[in-house]
Write a protein that holds these residues in place. Structure first.
Motif, PDB file in Angstrom:
ATOM      1  N   CYS A  90       0.808  -1.222   0.000  1.00  6.54           N
ATOM      2  CA  CYS A  90       0.000   0.000   0.000  1.00  6.54           C
ATOM      3  C   CYS A  90       0.840   1.271   0.000  1.00  6.54           C
ATOM      4  N   VAL A  91       2.107   1.187   0.398  1.00 17.32           N
ATOM      5  CA  VAL A  91       2.979   2.372   0.359  1.00 17.32           C
ATOM      6  C   VAL A  91       3.208   2.751  -1.108  1.00 17.32           C
ATOM      7  N   PRO A  92       2.892   3.980  -1.493  1.00 23.75           N
ATOM      8  CA  PRO A  92       2.981   4.372  -2.912  1.00 23.75           C
ATOM      9  C   PRO A  92       4.411   4.715  -3.311  1.00 23.75           C
ATOM     10  N   ARG A  93       5.255   3.710  -3.429  1.00 26.41           N
ATOM     11  CA  ARG A  93       6.676   3.953  -3.670  1.00 26.41           C
ATOM     12  C   ARG A  93       6.916   4.784  -4.932  1.00 26.41           C
ATOM     13  N   GLN A  94       6.245   4.400  -6.027  1.00 26.75           N
ATOM     14  CA  GLN A  94       6.449   5.148  -7.268  1.00 26.75           C
ATOM     15  C   GLN A  94       5.974   6.596  -7.126  1.00 26.75           C
ATOM     16  N   GLY A  95       4.824   6.760  -6.497  1.00 23.48           N
ATOM     17  CA  GLY A  95       4.301   8.108  -6.298  1.00 23.48           C
ATOM     18  C   GLY A  95       5.200   8.952  -5.409  1.00 23.48           C
ATOM     19  N   GLY A 104       3.663   0.113  -5.306  1.00 27.58           N
ATOM     20  CA  GLY A 104       2.618   0.825  -4.581  1.00 27.58           C
ATOM     21  C   GLY A 104       1.360   0.980  -5.404  1.00 27.58           C
ATOM     22  N   GLY A 105       0.226   1.184  -4.694  1.00 28.87           N
ATOM     23  CA  GLY A 105      -1.045   1.343  -5.375  1.00 28.87           C
ATOM     24  C   GLY A 105      -1.552   0.053  -5.984  1.00 28.87           C
ATOM     25  N   ASP A 106      -0.998  -1.048  -5.541  1.00 31.34           N
ATOM     26  CA  ASP A 106      -1.392  -2.358  -6.083  1.00 31.34           C
ATOM     27  C   ASP A 106      -2.824  -2.674  -5.654  1.00 31.34           C
ATOM     28  N   ALA A 107      -3.605  -3.150  -6.601  1.00 31.52           N
ATOM     29  CA  ALA A 107      -5.012  -3.465  -6.309  1.00 31.52           C
ATOM     30  C   ALA A 107      -5.144  -4.575  -5.275  1.00 31.52           C
ATOM     31  N   THR A 108      -4.081  -5.358  -5.079  1.00 32.37           N
ATOM     32  CA  THR A 108      -4.161  -6.455  -4.110  1.00 32.37           C
ATOM     33  C   THR A 108      -3.802  -5.998  -2.693  1.00 32.37           C
ATOM     34  N   ALA A 109      -3.472  -4.701  -2.526  1.00 36.04           N
ATOM     35  CA  ALA A 109      -3.050  -4.233  -1.208  1.00 36.04           C
ATOM     36  C   ALA A 109      -4.135  -4.410  -0.162  1.00 36.04           C
ATOM     37  N   SER A 110      -5.373  -4.077  -0.523  1.00 30.05           N
ATOM     38  CA  SER A 110      -6.476  -4.208   0.440  1.00 30.05           C
ATOM     39  C   SER A 110      -6.686  -5.651   0.854  1.00 30.05           C
ATOM     40  N   GLN A 111      -6.652  -6.529  -0.140  1.00 30.55           N
ATOM     41  CA  GLN A 111      -6.847  -7.943   0.156  1.00 30.55           C
ATOM     42  C   GLN A 111      -5.702  -8.463   1.026  1.00 30.55           C
ATOM     43  N   ALA A 112      -4.477  -8.023   0.709  1.00 22.61           N
ATOM     44  CA  ALA A 112      -3.321  -8.462   1.496  1.00 22.61           C
ATOM     45  C   ALA A 112      -3.432  -7.957   2.925  1.00 22.61           C
ATOM     46  N   ALA A 113      -3.867  -6.706   3.087  1.00 18.77           N
ATOM     47  CA  ALA A 113      -4.010  -6.149   4.436  1.00 18.77           C
ATOM     48  C   ALA A 113      -5.048  -6.915   5.233  1.00 18.77           C
ATOM     49  N   SER A 114      -6.128  -7.271   4.561  1.00 19.57           N
ATOM     50  CA  SER A 114      -7.197  -7.999   5.242  1.00 19.57           C
ATOM     51  C   SER A 114      -6.734  -9.375   5.685  1.00 19.57           C
ATOM     52  N   SER A 115      -6.078 -10.090   4.784  1.00 20.48           N
ATOM     53  CA  SER A 115      -5.656 -11.450   5.112  1.00 20.48           C
ATOM     54  C   SER A 115      -4.517 -11.470   6.124  1.00 20.48           C
ATOM     55  N   SER A 116      -3.766 -10.364   6.212  1.00 23.21           N
ATOM     56  CA  SER A 116      -2.628 -10.331   7.146  1.00 23.21           C
ATOM     57  C   SER A 116      -3.042  -9.886   8.534  1.00 23.21           C
ATOM     58  N   GLY A 117      -4.259  -9.361   8.656  1.00 23.28           N
ATOM     59  CA  GLY A 117      -4.680  -8.822   9.935  1.00 23.28           C
ATOM     60  C   GLY A 117      -4.281  -7.373  10.137  1.00 23.28           C
ATOM     61  N   LEU A 118      -3.686  -6.767   9.105  1.00 22.65           N
ATOM     62  CA  LEU A 118      -3.250  -5.376   9.221  1.00 22.65           C
ATOM     63  C   LEU A 118      -4.417  -4.408   9.020  1.00 22.65           C
ATOM     64  N   ALA A 151      -0.294   7.818   4.286  1.00 21.75           N
ATOM     65  CA  ALA A 151      -1.576   7.673   4.996  1.00 21.75           C
ATOM     66  C   ALA A 151      -2.735   7.696   4.019  1.00 21.75           C
ATOM     67  N   ASP A 152      -2.692   8.608   3.068  1.00 15.56           N
ATOM     68  CA  ASP A 152      -3.771   8.723   2.091  1.00 15.56           C
ATOM     69  C   ASP A 152      -3.860   7.470   1.224  1.00 15.56           C
ATOM     70  N   ALA A 153      -2.705   6.950   0.803  1.00 19.27           N
ATOM     71  CA  ALA A 153      -2.692   5.774  -0.077  1.00 19.27           C
ATOM     72  C   ALA A 153      -3.155   4.513   0.641  1.00 19.27           C
ATOM     73  N   CYS A 154      -2.850   4.411   1.932  1.00 19.87           N
ATOM     74  CA  CYS A 154      -3.154   3.171   2.660  1.00 19.87           C
ATOM     75  C   CYS A 154      -4.578   3.134   3.219  1.00 19.87           C
ATOM     76  N   LYS A 155      -5.284   4.263   3.128  1.00 22.15           N
ATOM     77  CA  LYS A 155      -6.670   4.288   3.619  1.00 22.15           C
ATOM     78  C   LYS A 155      -7.518   3.227   2.942  1.00 22.15           C
TER      79      LYS A 155
END
Length: 572
Positions: free
Chosen positions: A342-347, A392-406, A430-434
């Motif tokens: 979720c960290v927007p490295r490229q941005g 960063g900005g990967d569409a799988t970030a939300s799913q990864a966060a959910s499955s990791s408990g983050l 913070a904005d990207a990880c919301k």
């Protein structure tokens, strides 16, 4: 300081151009030399001891390299350069790696005590990791050393107390190719000060005999006796082995360095340098013209007027990165990976990573996909692909966060304030990880230290190499490598992987390019899998020399612009 001209030529066109620009207006004979130069740098003056964790992390190398000298100093491109005023170091041929050190016969500390091999014995003892005491979970190091890399491979330091000669003998089967990074400027401390404080004839005897009670007293002073507090200096504890010595340190007057009358080498060109650190109100100091040399993270001071300066922005040897805890919310490997997604490295690179310059190839060209290999290395392009999935900005970030408990967790990111660029970076993260359900909190503070990550007060540190708040990085990347080693002082996230340690050890001795490439590939894949940190980009630096400055040469490394402060001349 006798400069290695071959090494300086490697500083590159940009650095040389900066030096020429700084000196271009200085030739007018009608101008007068300024007797005192202000040096503004975003280090944090906390310890005289650059070998300690506190000293190394706060930026002692950028402040004290011309106060506490060594056999080598960090040159403007991050390379180790021999300081033959201090002495000579020569590798002796043989089956076991052996280095012969010979201190200058004229070498004398500012308090009149000669330099001696005792200082090398102390440095090795403190950084070898060999000397321990009982702790709750087993033996713990006596000395709070920044790292033990290189030093732990030394079997012994042969030294007769008070002698100018020392023979450093490595362990059989060990070879440290970066031996010129050992016994470096800002890292060799005056052993006679500890001997006086502990009330012993010298430090060599207890090291050689393993006198535990005495070594514990030696270590206690080494760890704590050289901490620096404004207005509370004991000058007897702070003798200098370089062209400058500490005169005073106060909140209002800064750290005042003056000419060391006992210095035996080329005399400093300007008799007085005043160091203003990150907590000195650098923006105001620029405005009131208290500063003649400025070295800060690009954008850290926000909209600051640098009229009257020859200024350049350039990529540094330090790695701008997020160092993650390996406990708390990041105790799980999946949580660290999810956060990296979720960290927007490229941005972040696009907006903050190359201010005022656009590098197509080499240092500063795009995202930095390695923590320990720099972008101008011949190996970089071959080993950097492992980080490509974490732009960063990967569409799988939300799913990864959910499955990791983050998901629905809070991540506290700490950094040393004031720093407008890093504050904006935290806000962007913070904005990207919301969208992934991750709440990012700005935990920056003026009194922040990277040790707060170890203490569980934050979950990540935003800083340079090894979490440093200001200048960081070298060509050899020794601090970057040490910051990931199990148990190292600079490893604030408490990451530990035995395979990483073994690879680092093998790389330290390896000169076969094919083997090096294979090891680096394995190391990169391992680190991107374990995610102890998230590299972002080569840390951008703003370095400015006041109009009328001679011999100002930019150094976007841990040694900072002050690497050759004894050569500075400012004419107004």
């Amino acid at each position: 300081m006798k400069q290695d001209q071959t090494g300086l030529r490697r500083a590159g066109v940009a650095l040389v151009a900066g030096a020429l620009a700084a000196g271009a207006l200085a030739g007018c004979s009608s101008k007068n030399q300024v007797p005192s130069i202000g040096y503004g740098v975003d280090a944090v003056i906390a310890s005289y001891n650059g070998s300690s964790t506190l000293g190394a992390n706060s930026g002692a190398a950028a402040v004290f390299s011309r106060v506490l000298t060594g056999f080598f100093y960090t040159g403007p491109d991050g390379q180790p350069v021999a300081d033959t005023d201090v002495g000579t170091a020569k590798e002796v041929p043989g089956d076991v790696q052996t280095i012969q050190y010979r201190l200058s016969p004229d070498g004398t500390y500012s308090d009149g005590i000669p330099t001696s091999c005792d200082d090398l014995v102390l440095t090795w003892a403190a950084r070898s990791g060999r000397f321990t005491k009982a702790g709750p979970g087993g033996p713990v190091p006596l000395f709070d050393a920044a790292s033990t890399d290189g030093y732990r491979d030394i079997e012994r330091v042969d030294c007769q107390p008070g002698s100018k000669d020392a023979t450093v003998v490595f362990r059989p089967g060990k070879h440290y190719t970066q031996w010129k990074t050992l016994f470096n400027a800002s890292e060799v401390m005056p052993a006679h000060v500890i001997a006086t404080q502990v009330k012993i004839p010298n430090v060599v005897a207890p090291v050689q005999t393993g006198d535990q009670p005495t070594l514990e007293k030696v270590a206690d002073f080494w760890n704590n006796g050289w901490k620096l507090t404004p207005g509370k200096l004991d000058p007897t504890l702070l003798p200098s082995s370089g062209p400058y010595r500490i005169d005073s340190f106060g909140d209002k007057d800064g750290l005042v360095l003056v000419k060391n009358e006992k210095w035996w080498g080329n005399q400093p060109r300007t008799p007085r340098i005043v160091v203003w650190d990150r907590h000195s109100g650098l923006k105001a100091k620029v405005s009131d013209k208290s500063i003649g040399v400025l070295d800060v993270g690009a954008g850290s001071l926000g909209d600051v007027g640098l009229g009257g300066f020859q200024q350049q922005n350039l990529p540094g040897r330090g790695v701008e990165q997020l160092t993650l805890a390996t406990g708390g919310v990041f105790g799980s490997l999946d949580a660290r990976r999810a956060f990296a997604l979720c960290v927007p490295r490229q941005g972040l690179f696009d907006k903050f990573g190359h201010p005022g310059y656009d590098v197509k190839l080499g240092l500063g060209a795009g995202l930095l996909n390695s923590r320990t290999v720099q972008q101008d290395s011949v190996y970089y392009q071959s080993i950097s692909g492992a980080g490509d999935k974490y732009k960063g900005g990967d569409a799988t970030a939300s799913q990864a966060a959910s499955s990791s408990g983050l998901q629905n967790q809070t991540v506290r990111i700490g950094y040393v304030q004031p720093d407008e660029r890093r504050a904006a970076m935290v806000a962007a993260i913070a904005d990207a990880c919301k969208a992934s359900g991750i709440t990012v909190i700005d935990a920056g503070a003026p009194d922040f230290t990277a040790a707060q990550l170890s203490d569980g007060k934050v979950d990540a540190v935003l800083g340079g190499t090894a979490g440093m708040p200001g200048p960081s990085g070298t060509l050899a990347a020794t601090d970057a490598i040490a910051a990931l080693r199990t148990g190292a002082g600079l490893n604030f996230g408490h990451y530990g992987n035995g395979r990483y340690d073994a690879i680092a050890d093998q790389l330290a001795a390896e000169d076969n390019s094919v083997t090096v490439l294979n090891l680096l590939n394995e190391q990169e894949n391992l680190l991107w899998s374990d995610m102890p940190s998230i590299p972002l980009f080569a840390a951008p630096r703003t370095i400015g020399f006041g109009d009328g400055m001679e011999n100002g040469i930019a150094s976007p490394t841990r040694a900072g612009a002050g690497w050759n402060m004894d050569r500075w001349v400012l004419k107004r």
